[in-house]
Design a protein around this motif. Sequence first.
Motif, PDB file in Angstrom:
ATOM      1  N   GLN A  61     -48.487 -25.414  15.718  1.00  0.00           N
ATOM      2  CA  GLN A  61     -47.867 -24.217  16.286  1.00  0.00           C
ATOM      3  C   GLN A  61     -47.417 -24.479  17.716  1.00  0.00           C
ATOM      4  O   GLN A  61     -46.305 -24.105  18.105  1.00  0.00           O
ATOM      5  CB  GLN A  61     -48.842 -23.044  16.243  1.00  0.00           C
ATOM      6  N   ASP A  62     -48.272 -25.117  18.506  1.00  0.00           N
ATOM      7  CA  ASP A  62     -47.915 -25.441  19.893  1.00  0.00           C
ATOM      8  C   ASP A  62     -46.704 -26.363  19.944  1.00  0.00           C
ATOM      9  O   ASP A  62     -45.789 -26.168  20.750  1.00  0.00           O
ATOM     10  CB  ASP A  62     -49.089 -26.089  20.623  1.00  0.00           C
ATOM     11  N   LEU A  63     -46.716 -27.374  19.090  1.00  0.00           N
ATOM     12  CA  LEU A  63     -45.613 -28.330  19.056  1.00  0.00           C
ATOM     13  C   LEU A  63     -44.317 -27.646  18.638  1.00  0.00           C
ATOM     14  O   LEU A  63     -43.263 -27.881  19.230  1.00  0.00           O
ATOM     15  CB  LEU A  63     -45.945 -29.476  18.094  1.00  0.00           C
ATOM     16  N   THR A  64     -44.387 -26.769  17.655  1.00  0.00           N
ATOM     17  CA  THR A  64     -43.203 -26.043  17.201  1.00  0.00           C
ATOM     18  C   THR A  64     -42.669 -25.150  18.321  1.00  0.00           C
ATOM     19  O   THR A  64     -41.462 -25.111  18.574  1.00  0.00           O
ATOM     20  CB  THR A  64     -43.531 -25.198  15.957  1.00  0.00           C
ATOM     21  N   GLN A  65     -43.557 -24.447  18.996  1.00  0.00           N
ATOM     22  CA  GLN A  65     -43.126 -23.582  20.096  1.00  0.00           C
ATOM     23  C   GLN A  65     -42.491 -24.393  21.224  1.00  0.00           C
ATOM     24  O   GLN A  65     -41.461 -23.999  21.783  1.00  0.00           O
ATOM     25  CB  GLN A  65     -44.300 -22.778  20.634  1.00  0.00           C
ATOM     26  N   THR A  66     -43.087 -25.532  21.542  1.00  0.00           N
ATOM     27  CA  THR A  66     -42.532 -26.398  22.581  1.00  0.00           C
ATOM     28  C   THR A  66     -41.135 -26.870  22.197  1.00  0.00           C
ATOM     29  O   THR A  66     -40.200 -26.829  23.008  1.00  0.00           O
ATOM     30  CB  THR A  66     -43.454 -27.613  22.816  1.00  0.00           C
ATOM     31  N   ALA A  67     -40.994 -27.316  20.955  1.00  0.00           N
ATOM     32  CA  ALA A  67     -39.695 -27.812  20.488  1.00  0.00           C
ATOM     33  C   ALA A  67     -38.656 -26.695  20.451  1.00  0.00           C
ATOM     34  O   ALA A  67     -37.495 -26.902  20.841  1.00  0.00           O
ATOM     35  CB  ALA A  67     -39.846 -28.437  19.112  1.00  0.00           C
ATOM     36  N   LEU A  68     -39.050 -25.505  19.995  1.00  0.00           N
ATOM     37  CA  LEU A  68     -38.099 -24.396  19.956  1.00  0.00           C
ATOM     38  C   LEU A  68     -37.692 -23.952  21.360  1.00  0.00           C
ATOM     39  O   LEU A  68     -36.543 -23.560  21.585  1.00  0.00           O
ATOM     40  CB  LEU A  68     -38.671 -23.227  19.152  1.00  0.00           C
ATOM     41  N   LEU A  69     -38.607 -24.034  22.306  1.00  0.00           N
ATOM     42  CA  LEU A  69     -38.266 -23.723  23.690  1.00  0.00           C
ATOM     43  C   LEU A  69     -37.223 -24.715  24.217  1.00  0.00           C
ATOM     44  O   LEU A  69     -36.231 -24.320  24.838  1.00  0.00           O
ATOM     45  CB  LEU A  69     -39.511 -23.747  24.573  1.00  0.00           C
ATOM     46  N   LYS A  70     -37.433 -25.993  23.932  1.00  0.00           N
ATOM     47  CA  LYS A  70     -36.460 -27.012  24.357  1.00  0.00           C
ATOM     48  C   LYS A  70     -35.120 -26.784  23.665  1.00  0.00           C
ATOM     49  O   LYS A  70     -34.057 -26.928  24.283  1.00  0.00           O
ATOM     50  CB  LYS A  70     -36.989 -28.412  24.035  1.00  0.00           C
ATOM     51  N   ALA A  71     -35.158 -26.430  22.378  1.00  0.00           N
ATOM     52  CA  ALA A  71     -33.919 -26.174  21.642  1.00  0.00           C
ATOM     53  C   ALA A  71     -33.199 -24.950  22.212  1.00  0.00           C
ATOM     54  O   ALA A  71     -31.971 -24.948  22.344  1.00  0.00           O
ATOM     55  CB  ALA A  71     -34.216 -25.976  20.157  1.00  0.00           C
ATOM     56  N   TYR A  72     -33.948 -23.918  22.553  1.00  0.00           N
ATOM     57  CA  TYR A  72     -33.351 -22.702  23.111  1.00  0.00           C
ATOM     58  C   TYR A  72     -32.641 -22.993  24.435  1.00  0.00           C
ATOM     59  O   TYR A  72     -31.548 -22.476  24.686  1.00  0.00           O
ATOM     60  CB  TYR A  72     -34.422 -21.633  23.305  1.00  0.00           C
ATOM     61  N   ARG A  73     -33.269 -23.814  25.253  1.00  0.00           N
ATOM     62  CA  ARG A  73     -32.675 -24.154  26.551  1.00  0.00           C
ATOM     63  C   ARG A  73     -31.324 -24.855  26.395  1.00  0.00           C
ATOM     64  O   ARG A  73     -30.480 -24.787  27.279  1.00  0.00           O
ATOM     65  CB  ARG A  73     -33.614 -25.052  27.345  1.00  0.00           C
ATOM     66  N   HIS A  74     -31.162 -25.559  25.281  1.00  0.00           N
ATOM     67  CA  HIS A  74     -29.931 -26.329  25.043  1.00  0.00           C
ATOM     68  C   HIS A  74     -29.262 -25.870  23.748  1.00  0.00           C
ATOM     69  O   HIS A  74     -28.730 -26.692  22.995  1.00  0.00           O
ATOM     70  CB  HIS A  74     -30.249 -27.827  24.976  1.00  0.00           C
ATOM     71  N   TRP A  75     -29.298 -24.575  23.481  1.00  0.00           N
ATOM     72  CA  TRP A  75     -28.839 -24.059  22.194  1.00  0.00           C
ATOM     73  C   TRP A  75     -27.363 -24.371  21.927  1.00  0.00           C
ATOM     74  O   TRP A  75     -26.986 -24.660  20.798  1.00  0.00           O
ATOM     75  CB  TRP A  75     -29.108 -22.557  22.087  1.00  0.00           C
ATOM     76  N   ARG A  76     -26.521 -24.350  22.953  1.00  0.00           N
ATOM     77  CA  ARG A  76     -25.103 -24.702  22.744  1.00  0.00           C
ATOM     78  C   ARG A  76     -24.978 -26.120  22.202  1.00  0.00           C
ATOM     79  O   ARG A  76     -24.191 -26.401  21.317  1.00  0.00           O
ATOM     80  CB  ARG A  76     -24.318 -24.563  24.039  1.00  0.00           C
ATOM     81  N   ARG A  77     -25.748 -27.018  22.784  1.00  0.00           N
ATOM     82  CA  ARG A  77     -25.714 -28.417  22.351  1.00  0.00           C
ATOM     83  C   ARG A  77     -26.240 -28.546  20.909  1.00  0.00           C
ATOM     84  O   ARG A  77     -25.718 -29.316  20.121  1.00  0.00           O
ATOM     85  CB  ARG A  77     -26.549 -29.267  23.304  1.00  0.00           C
ATOM     86  N   VAL A  78     -27.290 -27.782  20.595  1.00  0.00           N
ATOM     87  CA  VAL A  78     -27.880 -27.827  19.244  1.00  0.00           C
ATOM     88  C   VAL A  78     -26.857 -27.342  18.228  1.00  0.00           C
ATOM     89  O   VAL A  78     -26.647 -27.986  17.187  1.00  0.00           O
ATOM     90  CB  VAL A  78     -29.169 -26.975  19.174  1.00  0.00           C
ATOM     91  N   THR A  79     -26.231 -26.203  18.482  1.00  0.00           N
ATOM     92  CA  THR A  79     -25.275 -25.657  17.514  1.00  0.00           C
ATOM     93  C   THR A  79     -23.997 -26.487  17.431  1.00  0.00           C
ATOM     94  O   THR A  79     -23.310 -26.453  16.415  1.00  0.00           O
ATOM     95  CB  THR A  79     -24.921 -24.187  17.835  1.00  0.00           C
ATOM     96  N   ALA A  80     -23.697 -27.244  18.472  1.00  0.00           N
ATOM     97  CA  ALA A  80     -22.516 -28.101  18.448  1.00  0.00           C
ATOM     98  C   ALA A  80     -22.765 -29.385  17.659  1.00  0.00           C
ATOM     99  O   ALA A  80     -21.820 -30.064  17.265  1.00  0.00           O
ATOM    100  CB  ALA A  80     -22.078 -28.445  19.868  1.00  0.00           C
ATOM    101  N   ALA A  81     -24.031 -29.700  17.408  1.00  0.00           N
ATOM    102  CA  ALA A  81     -24.365 -30.920  16.672  1.00  0.00           C
ATOM    103  C   ALA A  81     -23.907 -30.794  15.221  1.00  0.00           C
ATOM    104  O   ALA A  81     -23.814 -29.691  14.673  1.00  0.00           O
ATOM    105  CB  ALA A  81     -25.871 -31.165  16.717  1.00  0.00           C
ATOM    106  N   GLU A  82     -23.642 -31.933  14.620  1.00  0.00           N
ATOM    107  CA  GLU A  82     -23.197 -31.945  13.220  1.00  0.00           C
ATOM    108  C   GLU A  82     -24.273 -31.384  12.292  1.00  0.00           C
ATOM    109  O   GLU A  82     -23.969 -30.675  11.343  1.00  0.00           O
ATOM    110  CB  GLU A  82     -22.850 -33.382  12.814  1.00  0.00           C
ATOM    111  N   HIS A  83     -25.546 -31.697  12.577  1.00  0.00           N
ATOM    112  CA  HIS A  83     -26.677 -31.208  11.783  1.00  0.00           C
ATOM    113  C   HIS A  83     -27.709 -30.600  12.735  1.00  0.00           C
ATOM    114  O   HIS A  83     -28.633 -31.294  13.173  1.00  0.00           O
ATOM    115  CB  HIS A  83     -27.313 -32.348  10.987  1.00  0.00           C
ATOM    116  N   PRO A  84     -27.578 -29.309  13.040  1.00  0.00           N
ATOM    117  CA  PRO A  84     -28.499 -28.683  14.007  1.00  0.00           C
ATOM    118  C   PRO A  84     -29.971 -28.806  13.609  1.00  0.00           C
ATOM    119  O   PRO A  84     -30.832 -29.009  14.469  1.00  0.00           O
ATOM    120  CB  PRO A  84     -28.059 -27.217  14.025  1.00  0.00           C
TER     121      PRO A  84
END
Length: 167
Positions: free
Chosen positions: A29-52
């Motif tokens: 759970q901690d790892l997932t929350q950490t990763a989602l926080l990092k993804a949220y900070r760079h959400w434009r980059r994540v959604t621009a990726a070919e495979h988000p």
Amino acid sequence: MDFDEYVAARGQALERFAYVLTGDAHRAQDLTQTALLKAYRHWRRVTAAEHPDAYVRRIVTRSYVDWRRRGSSREEPVDVVPDLPEEGASADPAERVAARDELRRALVTLSPKQRAVLVLRDYEGYDDAAIAATLDCAEASVRSHASRGLARLRAVLSEPTVPEELR
């Protein structure tokens, strides 16, 4: 897709993936929350990726390896492993629990990269090239980590678990 929709759709799958990496529900759970926080900070980059989704799983994997490398916590909790369906499971639930516990203890002996490689290969179904891209290393390193990790698992799993005087 916005961030909230992504978390609603893929959050549980990411947490299951993190659980396989960490072997502990709370750390997953901690790892997932950490990763989602990092993804949220760079959400434009994540959604621009070919495979988000692959992008976010890469964040989870790298966060796991970084967390293990830092060694911020060497504590290994002892709790009940949740029941997971298994093919060919024995009729006796105690045997299934013992087998899962033995495998969990064996996985703990692996290095973070060995465990990540084996999880990405066997749980996620990645090929060596995808694993190398996720871990930012060479394909030869992936094969080396996999080989050494499997050899370590075989060695640990072949060790007798009952002291000789009790047999």
